[in-house]
Scaffold this motif. Structure first.
Motif, PDB file in Angstrom:
ATOM      1  N   SER A  25       0.804  -1.234   0.000  1.00 57.03           N
ATOM      2  CA  SER A  25       0.000   0.000   0.000  1.00 57.03           C
ATOM      3  C   SER A  25       0.832   1.278   0.000  1.00 57.03           C
ATOM      4  O   SER A  25       0.523   2.237   0.712  1.00 57.03           O
ATOM      5  N   ALA A  68      -0.870   4.722  -0.404  1.00 53.48           N
ATOM      6  CA  ALA A  68      -1.658   5.296   0.686  1.00 53.48           C
ATOM      7  C   ALA A  68      -0.898   6.340   1.469  1.00 53.48           C
ATOM      8  O   ALA A  68      -1.518   7.159   2.174  1.00 53.48           O
ATOM      9  N   THR A  69       0.435   6.345   1.378  1.00 49.88           N
ATOM     10  CA  THR A  69       1.205   7.211   2.266  1.00 49.88           C
ATOM     11  C   THR A  69       2.289   8.048   1.598  1.00 49.88           C
ATOM     12  O   THR A  69       2.639   9.110   2.111  1.00 49.88           O
ATOM     13  N   THR A  98       3.475  11.412   6.506  1.00 52.38           N
ATOM     14  CA  THR A  98       2.505  11.930   5.546  1.00 52.38           C
ATOM     15  C   THR A  98       2.330  13.430   5.663  1.00 52.38           C
ATOM     16  O   THR A  98       2.036  14.104   4.660  1.00 52.38           O
ATOM     17  N   SER A 108       4.315  -3.331  -3.793  1.00 59.01           N
ATOM     18  CA  SER A 108       3.245  -2.396  -4.156  1.00 59.01           C
ATOM     19  C   SER A 108       3.819  -1.273  -5.009  1.00 59.01           C
ATOM     20  O   SER A 108       5.034  -1.048  -5.039  1.00 59.01           O
ATOM     21  N   ALA A 147       2.454   2.725  -7.110  1.00 58.82           N
ATOM     22  CA  ALA A 147       1.394   3.715  -7.259  1.00 58.82           C
ATOM     23  C   ALA A 147       1.800   4.795  -8.244  1.00 58.82           C
ATOM     24  O   ALA A 147       2.992   5.079  -8.428  1.00 58.82           O
ATOM     25  N   ASN A 194      -4.767   8.365 -10.929  1.00 59.56           N
ATOM     26  CA  ASN A 194      -4.624   7.912  -9.539  1.00 59.56           C
ATOM     27  C   ASN A 194      -4.779   6.400  -9.529  1.00 59.56           C
ATOM     28  O   ASN A 194      -5.889   5.873  -9.473  1.00 59.56           O
ATOM     29  N   ARG A 234      -3.299   2.504  -8.022  1.00 62.92           N
ATOM     30  CA  ARG A 234      -2.555   1.832  -6.959  1.00 62.92           C
ATOM     31  C   ARG A 234      -2.597   0.326  -7.147  1.00 62.92           C
ATOM     32  O   ARG A 234      -3.644  -0.234  -7.458  1.00 62.92           O
ATOM     33  N   ASP A 247      -1.725  -2.445  -4.505  1.00 62.64           N
ATOM     34  CA  ASP A 247      -1.405  -2.466  -3.081  1.00 62.64           C
ATOM     35  C   ASP A 247      -0.680  -3.719  -2.616  1.00 62.64           C
ATOM     36  O   ASP A 247      -0.004  -3.694  -1.593  1.00 62.64           O
TER      37      ASP A 247
END
Length: 234
Positions: free
Chosen positions: A35, A38-39, A57, A170, A172, A185, A187, A189
């Protein structure tokens, strides 16, 4: 899947970039844990920033928000790191309208480092070596196509050069553009081949967007063109 061998520790390689002609900012990242989207990556109409190693973050959000408010991205990221007592464990890099910035803390795990180019930066830690960053930057610089193609090509080249020494899990892609698209956008994960899957996802997202428009244009309902302006979630 390699579930027995998963090691969730800091580490990644990434690229942040600006296309000045198209007024587009983007970032792409892959790592040996789950993931990463996500960060780590952040974009706005004025900057692209990645925070990694021991990710924070707040640094990514602050970087793009302060750039959007008119601050140079190098000044913004220098300021947030100056206020961080654990900056030695961070990697932060990014690009804005008029500056680039990259920082690798002295406590980041080897091999670690960064590169600064014209309108792009790359950085990584727990890598097989410096060739990963060199290949990532060179692929971005030499690849034709839009920002999405160039960023994914950069990750592919970095992976081919060795990548994360643990193997990636992962990936992104995140882009801010005047005209947002489905594929800005994306991803992956958790995957054995996340960069490959990110390329597949990009191609499928382009196809899906084209198919949606084609199918609705052939429907009996007369849809206004602006109904397809979905925007992108950041």
């Amino acid at each position: 899947m390699r579930r027995e061998s998963l090691r969730h520790v800091p580490g990644t390689f990434s690229i942040a970039a600006r296309d000045p002609d198209a007024n587009v900012f983007g970032a792409a990242v892959t790592t040996g844990t789950v993931s990463v989207g996500a960060t780590c990556p952040y974009v706005s109409e004025a900057a692209a920033v990645v925070t990694q190693a021991f990710t924070k973050t707040d640094h990514g959000r602050a970087g793009v928000e302060r750039a959007a408010a008119g601050e140079r991205v190098d000044d913004a990221l220098s300021a947030v790191l100056d206020d961080d007592e654990h900056a030695a464990y961070r990697q932060v890099h990014g690009v804005g309208f008029d500056s680039e910035f990259a920082f690798t803390g002295e406590e980041c795990t080897e091999w670690c480092g960064h590169r600064i180019g014209d309108d792009h930066t790359v950085a990584g830690n727990i890598l097989t070596g410096p060739d990963v960053l060199d290949a990532t930057a060179e692929a971005y610089e030499s690849t034709d196509g839009d920002m999405a193609d160039r960023l994914v090509s950069a990750l592919e080249a970095g992976e081919a050069a060795g990548g994360d020494e643990r193997g990636e899990l992962s990936a992104a892609l995140l882009i801010h553009a005047p005209e947002p698209e489905f594929y800005h956008n994306l991803r992956v994960d958790l995957s054995e081949r996340p960069v490959d899957d990110l390329r597949t996802l990009l191609e499928e997202a382009r196809r899906a967007q084209e198919q949606l428009v084609a199918e609705t244009e052939g429907a009996e309902t007369d849809y206004p063109p602006s109904v397809f302006d979905f925007g992108v979630k950041y």
